[in-house]
Design an enzyme around this catalytic site. Structure first.
Site, short mmCIF file in Angstrom:
data_model
loop_
_atom_site.label_atom_id
_atom_site.label_comp_id
_atom_site.label_asym_id
_atom_site.label_seq_id
_atom_site.Cartn_x
_atom_site.Cartn_y
_atom_site.Cartn_z
N ASP A 69 1.03 -1.22 0.12
CA ASP A 69 0.04 -0.10 -0.21
C ASP A 69 0.85 1.07 -0.08
O ASP A 69 0.71 2.06 0.86
CB ASP A 69 -0.85 -0.04 1.17
CG ASP A 69 -0.13 0.08 2.44
OD1 ASP A 69 1.11 -0.26 2.63
OD2 ASP A 69 -0.79 0.42 3.49
N ASP A 98 6.95 1.33 2.01
CA ASP A 98 6.51 0.22 0.88
C ASP A 98 7.40 0.61 -0.51
O ASP A 98 7.94 -0.23 -1.14
CB ASP A 98 5.12 0.40 0.40
CG ASP A 98 4.25 0.31 1.66
OD1 ASP A 98 3.43 -0.90 1.91
OD2 ASP A 98 4.03 1.28 2.19
N ASN A 116 -2.42 2.83 3.50
CA ASN A 116 -1.73 4.15 3.68
C ASN A 116 -2.66 5.39 2.88
O ASN A 116 -2.85 6.37 3.64
CB ASN A 116 -0.25 4.29 3.15
CG ASN A 116 0.43 3.50 4.24
OD1 ASN A 116 0.32 3.36 5.32
ND2 ASN A 116 1.61 2.70 3.55
N THR A 174 3.09 -6.19 2.91
CA THR A 174 3.41 -4.78 3.49
C THR A 174 2.51 -3.87 3.91
O THR A 174 2.66 -2.69 4.17
CB THR A 174 4.51 -4.00 2.70
OG1 THR A 174 4.16 -3.61 1.37
CG2 THR A 174 5.99 -4.83 2.57
N PHE A 206 -0.63 -0.20 12.96
CA PHE A 206 -1.49 0.21 11.31
C PHE A 206 -2.19 -0.98 10.58
O PHE A 206 -3.07 -0.98 10.27
CB PHE A 206 -0.72 1.18 10.84
CG PHE A 206 -1.54 1.73 9.53
CD1 PHE A 206 -2.75 2.63 9.80
CD2 PHE A 206 -1.39 1.18 8.28
CE1 PHE A 206 -3.27 2.90 8.51
CE2 PHE A 206 -2.03 1.47 7.09
CZ PHE A 206 -3.08 2.71 7.32
N ASN A 207 -1.06 -1.87 9.97
CA ASN A 207 -1.64 -2.68 9.21
C ASN A 207 -2.65 -3.72 9.63
O ASN A 207 -3.59 -4.22 8.89
CB ASN A 207 -0.35 -3.38 8.57
CG ASN A 207 0.45 -2.90 7.54
OD1 ASN A 207 0.08 -1.83 7.11
ND2 ASN A 207 1.64 -3.32 7.36
N HIS A 253 9.78 0.71 7.98
CA HIS A 253 9.18 -0.47 8.62
C HIS A 253 9.10 -1.59 7.70
O HIS A 253 9.55 -2.65 7.70
CB HIS A 253 7.76 -0.18 8.93
CG HIS A 253 7.28 0.82 9.89
ND1 HIS A 253 7.65 0.80 11.21
CD2 HIS A 253 6.83 2.07 9.70
CE1 HIS A 253 7.45 1.79 12.04
NE2 HIS A 253 7.12 2.82 11.17
N ASP A 254 8.56 -1.11 6.36
CA ASP A 254 8.46 -2.56 5.36
C ASP A 254 9.47 -2.91 4.66
O ASP A 254 9.37 -4.07 4.44
CB ASP A 254 7.26 -1.81 4.40
CG ASP A 254 5.96 -1.50 4.72
OD1 ASP A 254 5.47 -2.02 5.82
OD2 ASP A 254 5.37 -0.74 4.16
#
Length: 302
Positions: free
Chosen positions: A8, A13, A37, A121, A162-163, A230-231
């Site tokens: 996303d 990402d 996102n 992700t 979040f995810n 993060h991803d």
């Protein structure tokens, strides 16, 4: 390694996809997008921008525009209104499939002889829809590596990352799939920060470094010592699991109430007769991660 990445984009990402498209040890079979996102129309445009930047011929398909049950809530406050602010991308011709993501997954999986790794992700909505529609396809999956969850608190609420928060029902389906799932959450990603000095060095490497540095610099997720990417940890774990420590745990997902989206792990192995449903990554060699990512960017094709 054959890979399908579902994402996303989103700034982090975009960095993850850039690494995957340029790493010679990975063969990306398909890129798919999901609402997260920002809306799925925007995440698809952003994935196309990165693919075009690297002249990728990997097919790309748009996926779910809404979570399975929960109302959609984006993260534009973190990634900007477009989801990927900071760089003026040229137009390109990357291949956007007419078929939706779930159908594209099914087609790719049924054409391959070698098992494929799924990297997720964004929210796991496309996974859940595919798993419901084509459960027999799991025989073609090597493993699933996801960014999501936390054992120590969230970034959407004090409980939820979040995810998983975006689509907790989909996360629950993922963890009940009996596939080999590795979950890389905030416990790890918030330790692997990149600071302004690192960004400046990356920007000087090449055009890819300039592009990625510009995106990260527009990332409204600054912590005391830098930005978490993060991803990218999903790709780093795929290529360099030695950077990480992990535990096999049973993880449940809260799907309602004030703790919706929380990942609750049986850390004492007390409640599930010793069974586990995920490998949960718990620690990282942050210096090794940063050095590796800088090296990956330095070797990119632009």
């Amino acid at each position: 390694m054959k890979v399908i990445i579902d994402m996303d984009p989103g700034i982090d990402d975009a960095v993850a996809l850039s690494v995957l498209l340029n790493n010679k040890n990975c063969q990306v079979e398909l890129i798919t997008t999901v609402a997260g996102n920002v809306t799925v129309n925007k995440t698809t445009k952003n994935a196309l921008k990165i693919a075009n930047f690297f002249n990728s011929e990997v097919p790309l398909a748009a996926g779910a525009s809404q979570p399975l049950v929960k109302a959609f809530e984006d993260a534009a406050r973190i990634h900007g209104e477009s989801g990927m602010e900071g760089y003026d991308f040229p137009e390109g011709n990357s291949h956007l499939l007419k078929q939706p993501a779930v159908e594209a997954w099914h087609d790719v999986l049924n054409k391959t002889e070698k098992k494929i790794t799924l990297i997720l992700t964004g929210s796991y909505t496309n996974f859940a829809l595919w798993y419901r529609e084509y459960p027999e396809d799991v025989l073609k999956i090597e493993r699933v590596i996801v960014m999501g969850g936390s054992l120590s608190g969230g970034n959407m609420t004090s409980a939820a990352e979040f995810n998983v928060f975006t689509d907790p029902e989909a996360a629950k389906i993922l963890l009940s799939s009996n596939l080999s799932v590795t979950m890389i959450g905030l416990d790890v990603t918030l330790k692997a920060l990149v600071d302004r000095d690192w960004i400046q060095k990356v920007a000087a490497l090449n055009e890819s470094g300039k592009m990625l540095a510009a995106l990260i610099s527009h990332y409204n997720d600054w912590h005391a010592d830098g930005w978490p990417i993060h991803d990218v940890n999903t790709v780093a774990y795929l290529l360099h699991p030695e950077f990480y420590s992990s535990k096999k745990l049973w993880v449940d997902i809260a799907t309602d109430g004030p703790a919706i989206g929380e990942t609750v792990a049986d850390i004492r192995a007390a409640y599930h007769q010793g069974r586990t449903n995920a490998t949960v990554v718990t620690d990282i060699d942050a210096d090794a991660f940063r050095n590796w990512l800088k090296q990956e960017i330095s070797s990119m094709t632009r």
